[in-house]
Enzyme design. Structure first.
Site, mmCIF file in Angstrom:
data_model
loop_
_atom_site.group_PDB
_atom_site.id
_atom_site.type_symbol
_atom_site.label_atom_id
_atom_site.label_comp_id
_atom_site.label_asym_id
_atom_site.label_seq_id
_atom_site.Cartn_x
_atom_site.Cartn_y
_atom_site.Cartn_z
ATOM 1 N N LYS A 126 0.833 -1.212 0.000
ATOM 2 C CA LYS A 126 0.000 0.000 0.000
ATOM 3 C C LYS A 126 0.864 1.257 0.000
ATOM 4 O O LYS A 126 0.539 2.249 -0.661
ATOM 5 C CB LYS A 126 -0.927 -0.014 1.217
ATOM 6 N N GLY B 97 -11.986 -5.225 5.794
ATOM 7 C CA GLY B 97 -13.336 -5.774 5.981
ATOM 8 C C GLY B 97 -14.119 -5.659 4.687
ATOM 9 O O GLY B 97 -13.831 -4.808 3.834
HETATM 10 P P1 NAP Z 1 -10.892 -13.798 -0.372
HETATM 11 O O1 NAP Z 1 -11.915 -13.730 0.698
HETATM 12 O O2 NAP Z 1 -9.769 -14.773 -0.231
HETATM 13 O O3 NAP Z 1 -11.660 -14.062 -1.756
HETATM 14 C C1 NAP Z 1 -10.981 -14.334 -2.944
HETATM 15 C C2 NAP Z 1 -12.005 -14.710 -4.018
HETATM 16 O O4 NAP Z 1 -11.315 -14.886 -5.236
HETATM 17 C C3 NAP Z 1 -12.744 -16.009 -3.722
HETATM 18 O O5 NAP Z 1 -14.090 -15.895 -4.101
HETATM 19 C C4 NAP Z 1 -12.043 -17.031 -4.626
HETATM 20 O O6 NAP Z 1 -12.904 -18.070 -5.068
HETATM 21 C C5 NAP Z 1 -11.639 -16.171 -5.792
HETATM 22 N N1 NAP Z 1 -10.430 -16.672 -6.446
HETATM 23 C C6 NAP Z 1 -9.206 -16.838 -5.928
HETATM 24 N N2 NAP Z 1 -8.361 -17.317 -6.843
HETATM 25 C C7 NAP Z 1 -9.071 -17.458 -7.973
HETATM 26 C C8 NAP Z 1 -8.778 -17.914 -9.285
HETATM 27 N N3 NAP Z 1 -7.549 -18.317 -9.610
HETATM 28 N N4 NAP Z 1 -9.766 -17.906 -10.212
HETATM 29 C C9 NAP Z 1 -11.002 -17.478 -9.887
HETATM 30 N N5 NAP Z 1 -11.352 -17.040 -8.670
HETATM 31 C C10 NAP Z 1 -10.404 -17.037 -7.726
HETATM 32 O O7 NAP Z 1 -10.196 -12.369 -0.592
HETATM 33 P P2 NAP Z 1 -10.725 -10.942 -0.126
HETATM 34 O O8 NAP Z 1 -10.404 -10.706 1.294
HETATM 35 O O9 NAP Z 1 -12.107 -10.735 -0.606
HETATM 36 O O10 NAP Z 1 -9.735 -9.980 -0.946
HETATM 37 C C11 NAP Z 1 -9.894 -9.781 -2.333
HETATM 38 C C12 NAP Z 1 -8.927 -8.688 -2.777
HETATM 39 O O11 NAP Z 1 -9.248 -7.487 -2.085
HETATM 40 C C13 NAP Z 1 -7.467 -8.974 -2.457
HETATM 41 O O12 NAP Z 1 -6.666 -8.419 -3.473
HETATM 42 C C14 NAP Z 1 -7.242 -8.234 -1.148
HETATM 43 O O13 NAP Z 1 -5.901 -7.848 -0.956
HETATM 44 C C15 NAP Z 1 -8.096 -7.019 -1.386
HETATM 45 N N6 NAP Z 1 -8.561 -6.351 -0.171
HETATM 46 C C16 NAP Z 1 -9.130 -7.082 0.832
HETATM 47 C C17 NAP Z 1 -9.584 -6.417 1.968
HETATM 48 C C18 NAP Z 1 -10.189 -7.158 3.109
HETATM 49 O O14 NAP Z 1 -10.418 -6.526 4.157
HETATM 50 N N7 NAP Z 1 -10.478 -8.454 2.998
HETATM 51 C C19 NAP Z 1 -9.476 -5.026 2.048
HETATM 52 C C20 NAP Z 1 -8.889 -4.309 0.989
HETATM 53 C C21 NAP Z 1 -8.438 -4.988 -0.129
HETATM 54 P P3 NAP Z 1 -13.562 -19.140 -4.059
HETATM 55 O O15 NAP Z 1 -14.480 -18.328 -3.180
HETATM 56 O O16 NAP Z 1 -14.280 -20.084 -4.922
HETATM 57 O O17 NAP Z 1 -12.415 -19.716 -3.270
HETATM 58 N N1 HSE Z 2 -5.436 -7.428 5.116
HETATM 59 C C1 HSE Z 2 -5.609 -6.036 4.930
HETATM 60 C C2 HSE Z 2 -5.576 -5.333 6.275
HETATM 61 C C3 HSE Z 2 -6.933 -5.785 4.254
HETATM 62 O O1 HSE Z 2 -5.629 -6.004 7.306
HETATM 63 O O2 HSE Z 2 -5.483 -4.113 6.307
HETATM 64 C C4 HSE Z 2 -7.061 -4.390 3.764
HETATM 65 O O3 HSE Z 2 -6.213 -4.135 2.712
#
Ligand code: NAP
Ligand code: HSE
Length: 441
Positions: free
Chosen positions: A206, A303
């Site tokens: 980030k 989140g």
């Molecule tokens: P997550 O819960 O692990 O979800 C990932 C999703 O992507 C799942 O639905 C998974 O499918 C799918 N996926 C993974 N690999 C794949 C592939 N090769 N082909 C097709 N689908 C695939 O991740 P997340 O927390 O939502 O985060 C998603 C993105 O947002 C990441 O880049 C993360 O850094 C970013 N982000 C997350 C947060 C947070 O608070 N979580 C905040 C800011 C940014 P399945 O469900 O079928 O396994």
């Molecule tokens: N894993 C990241 C965090 C999600 O805890 O801040 C948001 O980018």
């Protein structure tokens, strides 16, 4: 009548699911507010059979991107799958298929940002990434457009919700590191691989993006000095509190006369500073500009729903044409500029906290003081609590804070100290934060 915008969503996990829920449940409100009606046409996931926490329209879920890319009615591909390699391939394919891209994937942009942005320009498309830095806080747009009249001297803050949650829970609830991390994972704050959170990599991703936007230079991930919180101990958090400090994993981009410094490391923040009050999964960033002075941004950095909020705002900006204009016209994106000059490591001056495990016998503190003195380091405070009296030689934690001194001198002193008679382990060192411009107020 609202304009219909076809969406291909890749990833329906923590963030994707929250976004799908917003799109499906608030379709009419979004249309009324923006004149745009988002139609979820494809949802690509790894395992289509997995139960989702949202009722997706029939026939949209599938495992591969081909149908989505071939669908001429998909205008925006929203990448929420995470990771770097598959995400890079997918985003490049989307751009070359004529789709605009919205992503929350900071790892992708920190590692492959130049290539992705250049591909978007070549294809006449845009990439929007508000959610990639500080989740629900509209930080990227504030810095890119709101502060365009400023030279940015510094941008620093708390960019990882998981680490901030862990540090807060450990100190306030006497929770173990492992327990606090498990809670952060359960609440959906952590990355799929939480090592990226706790070892500081996520903050470095980030910071690379934020610094590139703020400093208008193509900052490199490899130039960020990173240490995380994985080795942090409660004794240091508590000793810091006694001294009037709160420990935060700070990500700092700061422009000095001899170059830019990019650092992610556990740092003691004086308790009066606004960053010290940022608790739990919240993020906060201060940006110091030549005209505006300090500006401060606070909110939920992790989140599903907070991140989906930023993704949706990007989708609206892309669909309404604003993001494309900004992308094409403002020369402040990382691929268009050379890298900055970087400040040599160890030159940054700060107060430092040291915890030295010392055998409790005559002359120990004198030997420590001499080692620090030999490096020209002046002691500001020194504390040793009486150890429990149960016979034998005890090891006591000696807490030293220094007056401002270069980090390279502290590192040399630590190396010498490990060989000092009575010092039982490598001393713990945590720098104390000092504000550019003399305060965040
Ligand atoms: P997550 O819960 O692990 O979800 C990932 C999703 O992507 C799942 O639905 C998974 O499918 C799918 N996926 C993974 N690999 C794949 C592939 N090769 N082909 C097709 N689908 C695939 O991740 P997340 O927390 O939502 O985060 C998603 C993105 O947002 C990441 O880049 C993360 O850094 C970013 N982000 C997350 C947060 C947070 O608070 N979580 C905040 C800011 C940014 P399945 O469900 O079928 O396994
Ligand atoms: N894993 C990241 C965090 C999600 O805890 O801040 C948001 O980018």
């Amino acid at each position: 009548m609202a304009a219909r915008i076809g969406i291909g969503l890749v990833g329906c996990g923590v963030v994707g699911e929250a976004l799908a829920r917003m799109l499906l449940e608030q379709r009419a409100e979004i249309a009324a507010r923006t004149g745009l009606e988002f139609e979820l046409r494809h949802v690509v996931v790894r395992d289509p059979a997995k139960r989702r926490g949202v009722q997706l329209p029939g026939g949209v879920v599938g495992p591969d991107t081909a149908a989505m890319l071939a669908d001429r009615d998909v205008r925006i591909v929203v990448e929420l799958m995470g990771g770097t390699d598959r995400a890079r391939e997918m985003v490049l394919s989307a751009l070359s298929s004529g789709k605009d891209v919205v992503t929350a994937n900071k790892a992708l942009l920190a590692v492959h940002g130049r290539e992705v942005f250049a591909a978007a320009r070549a294809a006449g498309r845009c990439v929007a990434f508000e959610a990639a830095v500080a989740g629900g806080i509209p930080l990227i747009e504030s810095v890119r457009r709101g502060l365009i009249g400023n030279d940015i001297e510094a941008a620093y803050g708390i960019l990882n919700g998981t680490c901030n949650y862990i540090l807060t829970r450990m100190l306030d609830n006497n929770a173990s590191y492992a327990h606090a991390l498990a809670e952060a994972q359960r609440l959906g704050y952590a990355e799929a691989d939480p090592t990226l959170d706790v070892d500081g990599t996520d903050s470095a991703h980030k910071l690379t993006i934020l610094a590139s936007i703020a400093m208008r230079r193509s900052c490199e991930l490899a130039r960020v000095r990173v240490s995380g919180i994985a080795g942090i101990e409660l004794i240091d958090l508590a000793s810091g509190r006694e001294l009037g400090y709160v420990c935060k994993l700070l990500a700092t981009a700061r422009q000095y006369e001899d170059g830019l410094d990019l650092t992610v490391e556990p740092t003691f923040v004086p308790k009066e500073h606004p960053l010290a009050a940022v608790a739990g999964p919240f993020n906060a960033v201060s940006v110091y500009g030549s005209a505006a002075g300090h500006t401060f941004y606070y909110g939920r950095g992790a989140g599903g729903a907070p991140t989906a909020s930023a993704v949706l705002s990007d989708m609206i900006e892309v669909a309404s044409g604003n993001a494309g204009r900004v992308f094409a016209q403002l020369a402040v994106l990382p691929d268009q500029t050379p890298p900055p000059a970087y400040r040599p490591a160890g030159e940054t001056v700060a107060r430092h906290y040291l915890r030295i495990g010392l055998a409790d016998r005559p002359g120990g503190i004198g030997r420590i003081a001499s080692t620090l003195g030999a490096e020209g380091i002046s002691i500001a405070t020194i504390t040793q609590h009486e150890p429990p009296r149960n016979g034998g030689v005890h090891v006591v934690p000696v807490i030293v804070t220094t007056h401002p001194v270069k980090r390279c001198a502290v590192d040399r002193a630590i190396r010498s100290m490990t060989a000092v008679d009575g010092v039982v382990s490598r001393p713990v060192c945590i720098p104390v934060f000092s504000d550019p411009g003399g305060g965040a107020g």
